[in-house]
Motif scaffolding. Structure first.
Motif, short mmCIF file in Angstrom:
data_model
loop_
_atom_site.label_atom_id
_atom_site.label_comp_id
_atom_site.label_asym_id
_atom_site.label_seq_id
_atom_site.Cartn_x
_atom_site.Cartn_y
_atom_site.Cartn_z
N ALA A 38 -25.51 39.02 22.79
CA ALA A 38 -24.69 38.08 23.56
C ALA A 38 -23.52 37.58 22.73
O ALA A 38 -22.40 37.47 23.22
CB ALA A 38 -25.54 36.92 24.05
N TRP A 39 -23.77 37.30 21.46
CA TRP A 39 -22.69 36.82 20.60
C TRP A 39 -21.66 37.92 20.32
O TRP A 39 -20.46 37.68 20.33
CB TRP A 39 -23.26 36.30 19.27
CG TRP A 39 -23.81 34.91 19.39
CD1 TRP A 39 -25.08 34.56 19.80
CD2 TRP A 39 -23.14 33.70 19.10
NE1 TRP A 39 -25.22 33.20 19.79
CE2 TRP A 39 -24.05 32.64 19.36
CE3 TRP A 39 -21.86 33.39 18.65
CZ2 TRP A 39 -23.70 31.31 19.18
CZ3 TRP A 39 -21.52 32.06 18.47
CH2 TRP A 39 -22.42 31.04 18.73
N ALA A 40 -22.14 39.13 20.06
CA ALA A 40 -21.23 40.21 19.70
C ALA A 40 -20.39 40.70 20.87
O ALA A 40 -19.32 41.26 20.67
CB ALA A 40 -22.01 41.38 19.11
N THR A 41 -20.86 40.49 22.08
CA THR A 41 -20.14 40.98 23.25
C THR A 41 -19.50 39.87 24.06
O THR A 41 -19.07 40.08 25.19
CB THR A 41 -21.09 41.80 24.16
OG1 THR A 41 -22.22 40.99 24.51
CG2 THR A 41 -21.57 43.05 23.46
N GLY A 42 -19.43 38.66 23.49
CA GLY A 42 -18.70 37.58 24.15
C GLY A 42 -19.42 36.95 25.31
O GLY A 42 -18.78 36.36 26.19
N PRO A 63 -16.99 34.87 18.25
CA PRO A 63 -16.84 34.84 16.79
C PRO A 63 -15.93 35.94 16.30
O PRO A 63 -15.74 36.96 16.97
CB PRO A 63 -18.28 35.06 16.28
CG PRO A 63 -18.93 35.84 17.37
CD PRO A 63 -18.31 35.37 18.67
N ARG A 64 -15.33 35.73 15.11
CA ARG A 64 -14.53 36.78 14.49
C ARG A 64 -15.44 37.84 13.86
O ARG A 64 -15.17 39.01 13.92
CB ARG A 64 -13.62 36.19 13.41
CG ARG A 64 -12.45 35.41 13.96
CD ARG A 64 -11.47 36.36 14.67
NE ARG A 64 -10.33 35.61 15.18
CZ ARG A 64 -10.29 35.03 16.36
NH1 ARG A 64 -11.34 35.12 17.15
NH2 ARG A 64 -9.22 34.38 16.75
N ARG A 65 -16.49 37.38 13.20
CA ARG A 65 -17.42 38.31 12.58
C ARG A 65 -18.81 37.70 12.58
O ARG A 65 -18.96 36.47 12.66
CB ARG A 65 -16.99 38.66 11.15
CG ARG A 65 -17.13 37.54 10.15
CD ARG A 65 -16.50 37.94 8.80
NE ARG A 65 -16.79 36.99 7.75
CZ ARG A 65 -16.14 35.88 7.54
NH1 ARG A 65 -15.15 35.54 8.34
NH2 ARG A 65 -16.45 35.08 6.54
#
Length: 611
Positions: A110-114, A121-123
């Motif tokens: 969920a975090w990595a795909t917005g 997040p940037r990274r």
């Protein structure tokens, strides 16, 4: 041979840096800083087109299914950094937040795909005790293709910190145009590239695809025509993990993941030499630039009347255009920014209206205490609106800039000015005219709906992962500060006071909140386009003035040569030629050592003819 190569690399780097420093102290200082970077653990960056199986490949290499989220609909420019740790965990670096946010591994997708509901997040840094990570860190980058250049920007920024690249293609089709273009751009920064061909279990004709890829590389990137390819199947490696140990061997062998793991460990053992090769690759680009400048000085020493006439004509034409067309450029810039501002404001209104309709429908469906969770839902939705609007602004700013520059400069002029234009834009946007209340990541709590609005010049969208901007494959890059939007504490207080379980009051509260959010964002959009108009105006003026100064200096060299007698011109020509030959000699030495450095790339465990 490795010891001889290491010594050769060290000597070549030292000599190249000395040559660059003598001619251009600033460039020499940047290369020296690059040389001083300490390599604590080699870092391999996975790059490639979307949907090529990078995340699945990382999971197979680490032996941890599902660790790197596999999602075809990646919506953000986030990259994941995998490094060793005693226990598995992850933290996300979100723009505008002073401290990283702990992320559960189940929430990583969920975090990595917005889709986490907050700002993208940037990274994300992931730690894990996987054996491979004891030797090398892995970076999973966003895909580089499609219409959105932000992903390629992030991937190229990650490449800046790579010891080596693992370029991931799949067996469904030969390398695409965006993949080849990205590879050419990335290879200017990293010397060693290893290729993985994924999904070979699903495509029986993968050997033909591998041959086609090598043929494409021979034409478009000949440096990598003989680079190693590793055909792999992440799916077979994952299936093997579900079998009893006695039955795993056949699938593991068919996946060929072990060969690629061994290759990465081999690369890690050569980390220091790979780092030297990367510095030498960067030094070569500077030497090539200095060679071109030396060639221009040789031509100037000839005092050729025809050349003098051409340079003077170019200088006169540019100066005349500056005098006669500067007002036209300003009007064009004003027209383009105003047109784009209206478009973005229209998008904002549409999104707020859609949000009001969607949340209003939810209110109708909620029962009793179900209304209690409404503020949290609205807060997440407002943050999502702000993230999407930031992305819209980034894309629109670039379009405006490209339209204006296309009218001011021709393609050849623009190609030579882009690096300076990008640098000037970054500086002008950071140092533009101040406005009341402006500042880095300023948080403004508004009254009516209790809206919290954040606008930060420091939170760049699409400019860089770590705050260092750069053009994508020579294109225009306009950094855009990110937006944050959500409910302040007052919004929750007002909701509890007015709503409780009353749907009508909930709709009124929602109407007030969204009206205030729209007004705040609309004002910020106007400020942003004013900043853009100022920055582009400064950048265009600066580019024209710099070019005029370059032409003046070139004309002065030609005039000085023409004013001398034959003997004086001969001495000037001899000095310029000596300087040119010196740079060419340095380039030959660098190329010879870099050719030898190709031996640092691992060879497949089985013959290239089978790959």
């Amino acid at each position: 041979m490795n010891r001889d190569l290491a010594q050769g690399l060290d000597t070549a780097v030292r000599d190249a840096l000395a040559a660059v420093r003598a001619a251009d102290p600033d460039a020499g200082a940047e290369l020296a800083e690059l040389r001083r970077r300490r390599l604590t653990r080699p870092s391999v960056v996975l790059v490639g087109e979307t949907k090529r199986g990078k995340s699945s490949l990382i999971n197979a290499l680490l032996g941890v299914p599902g660790l790197s989220p596999v999602d075809a609909a990646v919506a953000t420019a986030t990259y994941l950094h995998f490094s060793p740790g005693a226990a598995a965990g992850a933290v996300a670096y979100v723009p505008g937040m002073a401290e990283p946010v702990e992320v559960g591994l189940r929430e990583l997708g969920a975090w990595a795909t917005g889709r986490s509901g907050g700002r993208a997040p940037r990274r994300i840094e992931v730690t894990h005790p996987a054996p491979l990570l004891q030797y090398v860190s892995l970076l999973d980058t966003p895909g580089v293709g499609g219409l959105d250049p932000a992903h390629a920007t992030v991937a190229l920024d990650a490449v800046e910190r790579a010891t080596a690249l693992l370029f991931v293609a799949d067996a469904s089709a030969p390398l695409s145009q965006p993949e080849l273009e990205f590879l050419v751009a990335a290879s200017e920064r990293v010397d060693t590239v290893v290729f993985a061909l994924t999904k070979v279990d699903a495509f029986g004709g993968w050997r033909r695809i591998a041959e086609d890829n090598r043929a494409l590389l021979r034409v478009r990137a000949p440096r990598f025509a003989d680079a190693p390819w590793f055909p792999v199947s992440a799916r077979l490696a994952e299936l093997a993990l579900d079998l009893p140990a006695s039955e795993q061997a056949a699938l593991v062998e068919a996946s060929h993941i072990a060969e690629l793991q061994h290759a990465l460990v081999e690369l890690a053992g050569r980390g220091h030499q790979l780092q030297l090769a990367n510095v030498l690759r960067a030094a070569r680009a500077e030497l090539a630039r200095l060679e071109q400048a030396a060639e221009a000085r040789v031509q100037a020493a000839e005092a050729d009347p025809a050349q003098t006439a051409r340079v003077r004509a170019e200088r006169s034409a540019l100066a005349a255009r500056k005098r006669t067309e500067s007002r036209q450029w300003a009007l064009l810039l004003n027209t383009e920014t105003q047109r784009a501002r209206v478009e973005v404001v229209g998008l904002l209104r549409t999104r707020i209206a859609e949000l009001q309709a969607d949340v209003g429908a939810r209110i109708d469906r909620l029962r009793g205490d179900g209304l209690a969770g409404l503020p949290d839902q609205v807060d997440a939705e407002l943050q999502a609106v702000a993230v999407r609007l930031s992305e819209d602004l980034r894309a629109t700013f670039r379009q405006v800039g490209e339209r204006v520059l296309a009218q001011v400069f021709d393609d050849e002029e623009l190609a030579g000015m882009l690096d300076r234009l990008n640098a000037t834009l970054r500086h002008a946007l950071a140092a533009g005219p101040p406005r009341d209340g402006a500042g880095d990541n300023l948080l403004i709590a508004l009254s009516a709906g209790g809206i919290a609005f954040m606008a930060g010049r420091g939170a760049m969208f699409g400019a860089s992962v770590l705050g260092v901007g750069g053009a994508v494959a020579g294109g225009l890059l306009v950094p855009v500060a990110g937006l944050g939007l959500g409910l302040a504490a007052g919004g929750y207080v007002l909701y509890r006071r007015r709503v409780q379980t009353d749907r009508q009051q909930a709709r009124a509260w929602l109407r007030d909140v969204l009206a205030e959010a729209r007004a705040a964002l609309q004002d910020e959009i106007s400020y942003r386009f004013s900043d853009l108009q100022y920055a582009l105006g400064v950048a265009v003026d600066d580019a024209v003035e710099r070019r005029l100064r370059e032409l003046d200096a070139h004309i002065a060299e030609i005039d000085a040569a023409a004013a001398e007698d034959a003997a004086g011109r001969a001495r000037r020509r001899a000095g310029a030629n000596a300087e040119l030959q010196q740079f060419r000699s340095h380039l030959r030495n660098v190329d010879e050592v870099l050719t030898r450095a190709r031996a640092l790339a691992p060879a497949p465990a089985y013959g290239q003819e089978n790959a």
